[in-house]
Scaffold this active site. Structure first.
Site, short mmCIF file in Angstrom:
data_model
loop_
_atom_site.label_atom_id
_atom_site.label_comp_id
_atom_site.label_asym_id
_atom_site.label_seq_id
_atom_site.Cartn_x
_atom_site.Cartn_y
_atom_site.Cartn_z
N ARG A 1 0.84 -1.21 0.00
CA ARG A 1 0.00 0.00 0.00
C ARG A 1 0.87 1.26 0.00
O ARG A 1 0.56 2.24 -0.68
CB ARG A 1 -0.96 -0.02 1.20
CG ARG A 1 -1.97 1.12 1.16
CD ARG A 1 -3.05 0.98 2.21
NE ARG A 1 -2.51 1.09 3.57
CZ ARG A 1 -3.24 0.95 4.67
NH1 ARG A 1 -4.53 0.69 4.58
NH2 ARG A 1 -2.69 1.06 5.86
N LYS B 1 -2.58 6.88 1.10
CA LYS B 1 -2.41 7.19 2.52
C LYS B 1 -1.33 8.25 2.60
O LYS B 1 -0.14 7.96 2.79
CB LYS B 1 -2.03 5.91 3.28
CG LYS B 1 -2.29 6.00 4.76
CD LYS B 1 -2.31 4.62 5.38
CE LYS B 1 -2.19 4.65 6.87
NZ LYS B 1 -3.25 5.40 7.55
N GLU C 1 -16.24 6.44 5.30
CA GLU C 1 -15.45 5.79 6.36
C GLU C 1 -15.42 6.76 7.54
O GLU C 1 -16.19 7.71 7.58
CB GLU C 1 -14.04 5.48 5.85
CG GLU C 1 -13.25 6.70 5.40
CD GLU C 1 -11.82 6.38 4.99
OE1 GLU C 1 -11.28 5.34 5.38
OE2 GLU C 1 -11.24 7.21 4.27
N1 PXG Z 1 -9.29 5.01 7.00
C1 PXG Z 1 -8.39 6.00 7.20
C2 PXG Z 1 -8.67 7.35 6.69
C3 PXG Z 1 -7.19 5.72 7.90
O1 PXG Z 1 -6.31 6.69 8.11
C4 PXG Z 1 -7.94 3.43 8.18
C5 PXG Z 1 -9.09 3.75 7.46
C6 PXG Z 1 -7.76 2.00 8.62
O2 PXG Z 1 -6.81 1.34 7.78
P1 PXG Z 1 -5.89 0.16 8.33
O3 PXG Z 1 -5.05 -0.23 7.18
O4 PXG Z 1 -5.07 0.73 9.46
O5 PXG Z 1 -6.80 -0.91 8.78
C7 PXG Z 1 -6.97 4.42 8.39
C8 PXG Z 1 -5.69 4.13 9.12
C9 PXG Z 1 -4.82 7.57 14.23
C10 PXG Z 1 -4.35 6.99 12.96
O6 PXG Z 1 -3.99 8.08 14.99
C11 PXG Z 1 -5.18 6.24 12.19
C12 PXG Z 1 -4.75 5.70 10.97
C13 PXG Z 1 -3.48 5.96 10.58
C14 PXG Z 1 -2.65 6.73 11.36
C15 PXG Z 1 -3.07 7.27 12.56
O7 PXG Z 1 -6.03 7.52 14.50
N2 PXG Z 1 -5.67 4.97 10.28
#
Ligand code: PXG
Length: 300
Positions: free
Chosen positions: A50, A149, A182
């Site tokens: 990713r 991301k 989301e």
């Molecule tokens: N949607 C978004 C916008 C994200 O940033 C997820 C979904 C979940 O994806 P994964 O691959 O982790 O299952 C994310 C990821 C925080 C924080 O501090 C959260 C993310 C990344 C960095 C920091 O809340 N989320």
């Protein structure tokens, strides 16, 4: 604490980046958040894939091969002697000049931090989370594909501020059609009539790794699931609701915009997914070991 910075492991106090770095000046870069469970870096190849896909889309060259990145993450985890941790991989455009022109940045900056994370209080895992819907819409794919991301989280941060102002720790973000995309840092699922439903990636969601694990779990345990369009109406009238994310793992949701979801308690399918998720972590680890750390994880 040892930080990986451009090929070297350096102490935290020496882990500094230029003020001319475009990651700092413009949020120009990409990142990953990854978990380490009992010494195994969970779904590392998926996270690295990713990262490289996000980088390609924003035209950012990562100055190392995927295999080297995997080794760098594992090496940094090992150097910090952590068996349970949160890993942040950041690749920024690198130092340039004060104009936004990314072609002036000669080399990307690569940082790997191994630390811990706990984003929600313990109680929410037992009693569930309260959500609100943000007025801030997810950036449409025509502007910036939500699958990227990127280091530029302002869109999500603005939504998170609204959540905070409403006394919540997370908020639902809608896409430009007003459908559920989301949350600010998590994907969203509902359960309706025994079926798991989550917004399709085309609705403006990040392709969450935890989301994918939940889909695999649904397959494995024979729970029907689908990616679809979800309106707030569907969420308000869901039998169950939960969020998924690397830091959050799986979090039950019990109210949305003041509407109680079903009986206001984490539902049975949510609890099953939570239990299976804990098991899958171990299965991944066992298979990674079996495959000589090549991380050819069997998805049961
Ligand atoms: N949607 C978004 C916008 C994200 O940033 C997820 C979904 C979940 O994806 P994964 O691959 O982790 O299952 C994310 C990821 C925080 C924080 O501090 C959260 C993310 C990344 C960095 C920091 O809340 N989320």
């Amino acid at each position: 604490m040892l930080i990986y910075l451009d090929g070297k492991l350096v102490p935290r106090s020496e882990a500094t980046v230029s003020v001319f770095d475009h990651g700092f000046l413009y949020g120009d870069g990409v990142f990953e958040g990854i978990r380490v469970y009992e010494g195994n870096v969970f779904r590392l190849p998926e996270h690295v894939d990713r990262l490289y896909e996000s980088a390609r889309t924003i035209g950012l060259h990562i100055p190392m091969e995927r295999a080297e990145m995997i080794e760098a993450v594992r090496g940094t985890v090992a150097a910090n002697e952590k068996t349970d941790a949160y890993v942040r991989v950041v690749v920024s455009r690198g130092p340039g000049d004060l104009g936004i022109d990314p072609t002036k940045c000669r080399k990307a900056t690569v940082v790997i931090i191994v630390d811990s994370i706990s984003i929600y209080p313990r109680e929410v895992y037992d009693y569930g989370l309260e959500l609100v819907t943000s007025s801030v819409r997810r950036i449409p794919a025509e502007s910036l594909d939500p699958r990227v991301k990127s280091l530029n989280y302002l869109n999500n941060i603005l939504a998170r501020l609204e959540a905070t102002n409403a006394g919540c720790v997370e908020a639902i973000m809608l896409n430009h059609q007003g459908l559920v995309a989301e949350c600010t840092g998590d994907n969203i699922f509902i359960v309706k009539h025994g079926r798991l439903e989550t917004p399709a990636l085309t609705q403006g969601a990040l392709a969450g790794i935890t989301r994918q694990v939940v889909i695999e779990i649904a397959h494995a345990v024979g729970v029907p699931w689908r990616e679809t369009e979800l309106a707030l109406h569907d969420v308000y009238n869901a039998d169950e609701c939960f969020l998924t994310g690397t830091a959050a793992e799986i979090v039950p949701v019990v109210t949305v915009d003041g509407r109680t979801i079903a009986d206001g308690r984490p539902g049975p399918l949510t609890r099953l997914i939570v239990a299976e998720f804990r098991r899958v972590r171990v299965v991944d680890r066992a298979c990674a070991r079996y495959a000589g750390e090549e991380l050819v994880a069997e998805r049961t």
